[in-house]
Design an enzyme around this catalytic site. Sequence first.
Site, mmCIF file in Angstrom:
data_model
loop_
_atom_site.group_PDB
_atom_site.id
_atom_site.type_symbol
_atom_site.label_atom_id
_atom_site.label_comp_id
_atom_site.label_asym_id
_atom_site.label_seq_id
_atom_site.Cartn_x
_atom_site.Cartn_y
_atom_site.Cartn_z
ATOM 1 N N CYS A 2 11.554 -40.642 15.714
ATOM 2 C CA CYS A 2 12.291 -41.863 16.045
ATOM 3 C C CYS A 2 13.187 -42.209 14.868
ATOM 4 O O CYS A 2 13.077 -41.622 13.791
ATOM 5 C CB CYS A 2 11.344 -43.028 16.289
ATOM 6 S SG CYS A 2 10.214 -42.741 17.670
ATOM 7 N N GLY A 106 7.134 -42.097 13.067
ATOM 8 C CA GLY A 106 5.968 -41.355 12.596
ATOM 9 C C GLY A 106 4.875 -41.418 13.641
ATOM 10 O O GLY A 106 5.089 -41.921 14.753
ATOM 11 N N TYR A 246 15.824 -29.230 10.388
ATOM 12 C CA TYR A 246 16.343 -29.495 11.729
ATOM 13 C C TYR A 246 16.606 -30.962 12.048
ATOM 14 O O TYR A 246 17.663 -31.300 12.580
ATOM 15 C CB TYR A 246 15.342 -28.931 12.742
ATOM 16 C CG TYR A 246 15.672 -29.244 14.180
ATOM 17 C CD1 TYR A 246 16.659 -28.548 14.864
ATOM 18 C CD2 TYR A 246 14.993 -30.256 14.862
ATOM 19 C CE1 TYR A 246 16.953 -28.846 16.194
ATOM 20 C CE2 TYR A 246 15.282 -30.546 16.191
ATOM 21 C CZ TYR A 246 16.260 -29.845 16.850
ATOM 22 O OH TYR A 246 16.561 -30.139 18.146
#
Length: 457
Positions: A2, A106, A246
């Site tokens: 997020c 997280g 990434y």
Amino acid sequence: MCGIFGAYSPMGKKVLEDVYLGLYALQHRGQEAAGVAWVNPQGRISSIKGSGLVHLALNQAELAAVETSCAIGHVRYSTAGGSELANAQPLTASTSKTSLAVAHNGNLTNAGGIKLFLENRGAIFHSATDTEVILHLMAHQPHKESLDALLDSLTRLRGAYSLAMVIGQDLVAARDPWGFRPLVIGKRDDVFYVSSETCALNLVGASVVREVEPGEVVIFGRKGMDSIPIPVDVKRRYGCAFEFVYFARPDSVISGRSVYEVRKELGRKLADRAPCPEAHLATGMPDSGTIAALGYAEKSATPYEQTVVRNRYVGRTFIEPTQRVRELGVRIKLNPITEVLSGKNVVVVDDSIVRGTTCQRMISMIKACGASQVHVRISSPPVRFPCYYGIDTPTRVELAAARMNLRQLEREVGADSLSYITEEDLIEAIGLPCGEVCTACFSGQYMEGGEDNEPEL
Ligand code: SF4
């Protein structure tokens, strides 16, 4: 994964449009839902949440007109709880002491145990997210001041949390003691910001002040900025290596390291580790492999070509939630250029192989365009273990590199050769001490105590 963003002006400037813009810059971190929460003129908390991309979920013009000097926002990709709107953030609550809102990046590894503990004492949860336990833990300590209740609650959590919160009239940021997810503080004139990534600070014209340290709570209030340590001893840190490989935008800086530079260095290391003298050209899977491919091409003196065009209006494959959408996504979003590929031996650089489906389809597409050989080079070590810290990796049985050895996987995806970098290469390219970097999805070395070890309540 997020994205979170917060803004606070002690001089009473309006900040909600900046939060919208911050979320816009963090869109790559979650596309399922977006939301904002702010302190309204009555001193209470208002919020708006919606499904989908930021510009669909929220109305910029409306937010720009709102009178508030303290606000937070969240873009969601679900890793705990489903994708329905009840799980969108920020979550809001009122306790006997104050009003609260929380935006969380997280995943809490002991949220299940805490939730059971609280439900047995009468708590009623409104969402399926792990984040809600933070609000309940605070509410269950009515005898304490809000910040003390927060600190006590944070000491009970395990796993990954970077938080932007509104507590009363203040903006509060917190980062878990292991430092899994990034969180950075910015400032423009008198306005303070907290953001998952520096790219969002760039957009609102803020300069980077510093990172929120692992194990730190930072409070932005009328008197400026204050900091309190979370009283938890940890043996080492676990900054997520995959943020560099990434997740993060290449124009962001994490722990003082340019994500772009790290990706390029990964490509250079890959060229050293797995040269391909027969290649006519090197190319990157757009967009995740492009920068590493530039590094590979530079180091190996192989011409770089763009060979596959990505439809920019389709989300990234790895973060699509269902297998059906994932499979469709590969075809919808990637189109190879026959004229560049025909008759060539090609080195294709990508950031990772997760299920193997994308890689397999990409190779067959490239071969269908007439490429003679396709050699795949991956700019991370094999992903063999799930992530418990906020990334939606599949279970071990679904992870291609956990099911197969290198040669089997090479055959499975249809590559003429397949190579990865090593964990040592990865740590060196990131440039941080190995005791500060999480590589659990490559090595299976989870944070101390293991992912199932929940703390005593
Ligand atoms: S397990 Fe992998 S994806 Fe998860 S935090 Fe660690 S390095 Fe990042």
